[in-house]
Write a protein that holds these residues in place. Sequence first.
Motif, short mmCIF file in Angstrom:
data_model
loop_
_atom_site.label_atom_id
_atom_site.label_comp_id
_atom_site.label_asym_id
_atom_site.label_seq_id
_atom_site.Cartn_x
_atom_site.Cartn_y
_atom_site.Cartn_z
N ALA A 1 -20.95 -6.05 12.21
CA ALA A 1 -22.37 -5.77 12.02
C ALA A 1 -22.95 -5.06 13.24
O ALA A 1 -23.77 -4.14 13.13
N LYS A 2 -22.52 -5.48 14.43
CA LYS A 2 -23.01 -4.87 15.66
C LYS A 2 -22.60 -3.40 15.76
O LYS A 2 -23.36 -2.56 16.24
N LYS A 3 -21.40 -3.08 15.27
CA LYS A 3 -20.90 -1.71 15.36
C LYS A 3 -21.68 -0.74 14.49
O LYS A 3 -21.60 0.47 14.70
N THR A 4 -22.40 -1.26 13.52
CA THR A 4 -23.15 -0.37 12.64
C THR A 4 -24.43 0.17 13.27
O THR A 4 -25.06 1.07 12.72
N GLU A 5 -24.83 -0.38 14.39
CA GLU A 5 -26.12 -0.01 14.99
C GLU A 5 -26.16 1.42 15.51
O GLU A 5 -27.23 2.02 15.60
N ASP A 6 -25.01 1.98 15.86
CA ASP A 6 -25.00 3.27 16.54
C ASP A 6 -24.51 4.42 15.67
O ASP A 6 -24.24 5.51 16.19
N ILE A 7 -24.41 4.23 14.37
CA ILE A 7 -23.93 5.32 13.54
C ILE A 7 -24.95 6.44 13.46
O ILE A 7 -26.15 6.23 13.56
N THR A 8 -24.47 7.66 13.27
CA THR A 8 -25.34 8.83 13.16
C THR A 8 -25.37 9.40 11.75
O THR A 8 -26.31 10.11 11.38
N SER A 9 -24.33 9.12 10.95
CA SER A 9 -24.30 9.60 9.57
C SER A 9 -23.24 8.81 8.80
O SER A 9 -22.36 8.18 9.40
N LEU A 10 -23.34 8.85 7.48
CA LEU A 10 -22.33 8.17 6.67
C LEU A 10 -22.30 8.74 5.26
O LEU A 10 -23.21 9.43 4.82
N HIS A 11 -21.19 8.46 4.59
CA HIS A 11 -20.95 8.91 3.22
C HIS A 11 -20.41 7.71 2.46
O HIS A 11 -19.44 7.09 2.89
N TYR A 12 -21.07 7.34 1.37
CA TYR A 12 -20.67 6.12 0.69
C TYR A 12 -20.77 6.23 -0.83
O TYR A 12 -21.43 7.11 -1.37
N ARG A 13 -20.09 5.32 -1.50
CA ARG A 13 -20.09 5.24 -2.95
C ARG A 13 -20.64 3.87 -3.35
O ARG A 13 -20.39 2.87 -2.69
N MET A 14 -21.41 3.82 -4.43
CA MET A 14 -21.99 2.56 -4.87
C MET A 14 -21.74 2.35 -6.37
O MET A 14 -21.68 3.31 -7.13
N THR A 15 -21.60 1.11 -6.76
CA THR A 15 -21.44 0.79 -8.17
C THR A 15 -21.87 -0.65 -8.41
O THR A 15 -21.74 -1.48 -7.51
N GLY A 16 -22.41 -0.92 -9.60
CA GLY A 16 -22.81 -2.30 -9.89
C GLY A 16 -24.00 -2.38 -10.81
O GLY A 16 -24.23 -1.50 -11.64
#
Length: 286
Positions: free
Chosen positions: A51-66
């Motif tokens: 969770a701590k590592k997510t604080e410094d991201i600059t961009s992301l690409h993700y897929r969602m379903t549900g």
Amino acid sequence: MRLSVNDSAGRRTIGAALAALVLGGGAVGCTKGAAEESPALTPAAAVAKAAKKTEDITSLHYRMTGQVPPEGKVSGEAAMRMKPLAMSMKMTAEERAADGPVEIRLVGKAMYVGGGAQAAKDMGGKHWIKFDMSALGADKELSADQLGGGAADKNPAAESSFLTGSKDVKKVGTETVDGVRTTHYKGKVTLDEFRKSLKSEDKATREKREKSLDQYTKLGVDALTMDMWIDGDDHTKQFRMRGTADKGPLDMTITFLDFNEPVTVTAPPAKDTVDLAEMMKGAQQG
């Protein structure tokens, strides 16, 4: 040409846009490393580290379903850059599958929603609706602190951090997700427990994570069952959250395809776009 937000396709397009923004959030993660949990890390510590590592991201690409209330079953894919804020998302709701996917783009101070051919029939042949986000207080470029809620409202890593508030995090085992070996963790957490767990965080982190709770509170969700898959670099590769909302079950899985890669989003052609303000004006005059 007079346009009305009461047009059926217009309502569907706007409704799908808002639903897509509610879906948006997630952790960060994609790596080439294998999952190798340190013997010194307890399940709770491993989840907290990711969770701590997510604080410094600059961009992301993700897929969602549900499934998300009240839209029902949904699926989609998105790419997002944090600064300056930009996002491109395509989402399909099962009950409107015949209309095709809805596309959302955030560019500069505007959000564009593309409703496809069906929406164009009720919008004079135009495929996109433009929302002027400056009306929400964005005085310059949009930022995560200026928007009102949903995927564009925050670093999408926020939802993965919810599991840090659980008192019963357990290691399930080692599993492969999209070709990446991960360690699977699971736990339950109430929103109140998560809020209490934030007291030890710094002010900026606490405010971001508290803000991410708003959409779930509005849905009427009190508690979440969460699964989290963490890779060998301590990034969240995938997570799933399940809960009961006022209007039905919530069950979303977010899988991360890459992060900190360039994200470029362009506005649709002006000639193919209708401004929401014009639609509202047409509705009032009508």
